[in-house]
Write a protein that holds these residues in place. Structure first.
Motif, mmCIF file in Angstrom:
data_model
loop_
_atom_site.group_PDB
_atom_site.id
_atom_site.type_symbol
_atom_site.label_atom_id
_atom_site.label_comp_id
_atom_site.label_asym_id
_atom_site.label_seq_id
_atom_site.Cartn_x
_atom_site.Cartn_y
_atom_site.Cartn_z
ATOM 1 N N UNK A 211 49.187 40.873 12.135
ATOM 2 C CA UNK A 211 49.200 42.108 12.977
ATOM 3 C C UNK A 211 48.108 42.853 13.043
ATOM 4 N N UNK A 212 48.135 43.758 12.114
ATOM 5 C CA UNK A 212 47.237 44.760 12.016
ATOM 6 C C UNK A 212 46.851 44.434 10.849
ATOM 7 N N UNK A 213 47.005 43.694 9.865
ATOM 8 C CA UNK A 213 46.188 43.160 8.589
ATOM 9 C C UNK A 213 45.650 41.846 8.962
ATOM 10 N N UNK A 214 45.394 41.201 9.789
ATOM 11 C CA UNK A 214 44.323 40.771 10.420
ATOM 12 C C UNK A 214 44.277 39.298 9.407
ATOM 13 N N UNK A 215 44.935 39.280 8.261
ATOM 14 C CA UNK A 215 44.314 37.571 7.269
ATOM 15 C C UNK A 215 43.621 37.971 6.349
ATOM 16 N N UNK A 216 43.554 37.095 5.162
ATOM 17 C CA UNK A 216 42.433 37.791 4.279
ATOM 18 C C UNK A 216 41.165 36.457 3.908
ATOM 19 N N UNK A 217 40.136 36.939 3.509
ATOM 20 C CA UNK A 217 39.390 35.866 2.595
ATOM 21 C C UNK A 217 39.785 36.055 1.916
ATOM 22 N N UNK A 218 39.672 34.871 1.695
ATOM 23 C CA UNK A 218 39.709 34.184 -0.320
ATOM 24 C C UNK A 218 39.186 33.132 -0.452
ATOM 25 N N UNK A 219 38.412 32.839 -1.709
ATOM 26 C CA UNK A 219 37.718 32.254 -2.260
ATOM 27 C C UNK A 219 38.313 31.109 -2.941
ATOM 28 N N UNK A 220 37.323 30.023 -2.838
ATOM 29 C CA UNK A 220 38.215 28.423 -3.573
ATOM 30 C C UNK A 220 36.317 28.043 -3.663
ATOM 31 N N UNK A 221 36.285 27.515 -4.863
ATOM 32 C CA UNK A 221 35.468 26.198 -4.804
ATOM 33 C C UNK A 221 33.915 27.224 -5.001
ATOM 34 N N UNK A 222 34.175 28.000 -5.142
ATOM 35 C CA UNK A 222 32.642 28.919 -4.650
ATOM 36 C C UNK A 222 32.190 29.013 -3.881
ATOM 37 N N UNK A 223 33.318 29.657 -2.619
ATOM 38 C CA UNK A 223 33.121 29.140 -1.015
ATOM 39 C C UNK A 223 34.232 30.563 -0.801
ATOM 40 N N UNK A 224 33.762 30.793 0.450
ATOM 41 C CA UNK A 224 34.516 31.571 1.022
ATOM 42 C C UNK A 224 35.177 31.613 2.310
ATOM 43 N N UNK A 225 36.654 31.512 2.592
ATOM 44 C CA UNK A 225 36.936 31.255 3.627
ATOM 45 C C UNK A 225 38.503 32.230 4.405
ATOM 46 N N UNK A 226 38.564 32.183 5.620
ATOM 47 C CA UNK A 226 39.103 32.866 5.884
ATOM 48 C C UNK A 226 40.700 32.046 6.501
ATOM 49 N N UNK A 227 41.494 33.359 6.003
ATOM 50 C CA UNK A 227 43.158 32.878 6.191
ATOM 51 C C UNK A 227 44.161 34.077 7.310
ATOM 52 N N UNK A 228 43.502 32.812 8.396
ATOM 53 C CA UNK A 228 43.713 34.019 9.869
ATOM 54 C C UNK A 228 45.122 34.119 9.510
ATOM 55 N N UNK A 229 46.317 33.323 9.312
ATOM 56 C CA UNK A 229 47.835 33.523 9.682
ATOM 57 C C UNK A 229 48.253 33.602 8.366
ATOM 58 N N UNK A 230 48.694 34.473 7.687
ATOM 59 C CA UNK A 230 49.514 34.831 6.455
ATOM 60 C C UNK A 230 51.066 34.227 6.440
#
Length: 112
Positions: free
Chosen positions: A37-56
């Protein structure tokens, strides 16, 4: 009769179940769901790369109860699930037209 659907953080499940048990309403169905909802996902780091997790990951609890039990259940769930942060979840209440206990054939509130 009413159906309560609560979307909560997975880490709050045990506290919510204990709160329901304390008020004498242990019956609940739990589903693993994903969303935001308003939380709108997270930005994570994996093996030095950022990726966005939209569905929690969240949990959906479903409880069918008598009309007069709704407020007590809402208070118990909200009190146990609340952290005060974005992403705590939501609770929805729906009308239930009929219930039938398969084992005994009881109908309506007697089936609860």
């Amino acid at each position: 009769m009413r159906e309560i659907r609560a979307i909560i953080r997975p880490e709050k499940l045990q506290e919510v179940l204990e709160a329901l048990e304390r008020i004498g309403h242990p019956g609940v169905t739990v589903y693993q769901v994903e969303g935001h909802g308003r939380q709108a996902g997270l930005v994570e780091q994996f093996r030095g790369r950022e990726f966005r997790v939209d569905l929690l990951p969240k949990l959906e609890l479903r409880i069918v109860c008598r009309d007069e039990e709704v407020e007590q259940l809402l208070q118990a769930i909200a009190g146990a699930a609340r952290t005060g942060e974005i992403g705590d979840g939501k609770i929805f209440v729906y009308p239930v037209l009929e219930a039938l206990r398969i084992r005994s054939g009881e109908r309506g509130e007697e089936a609860l």
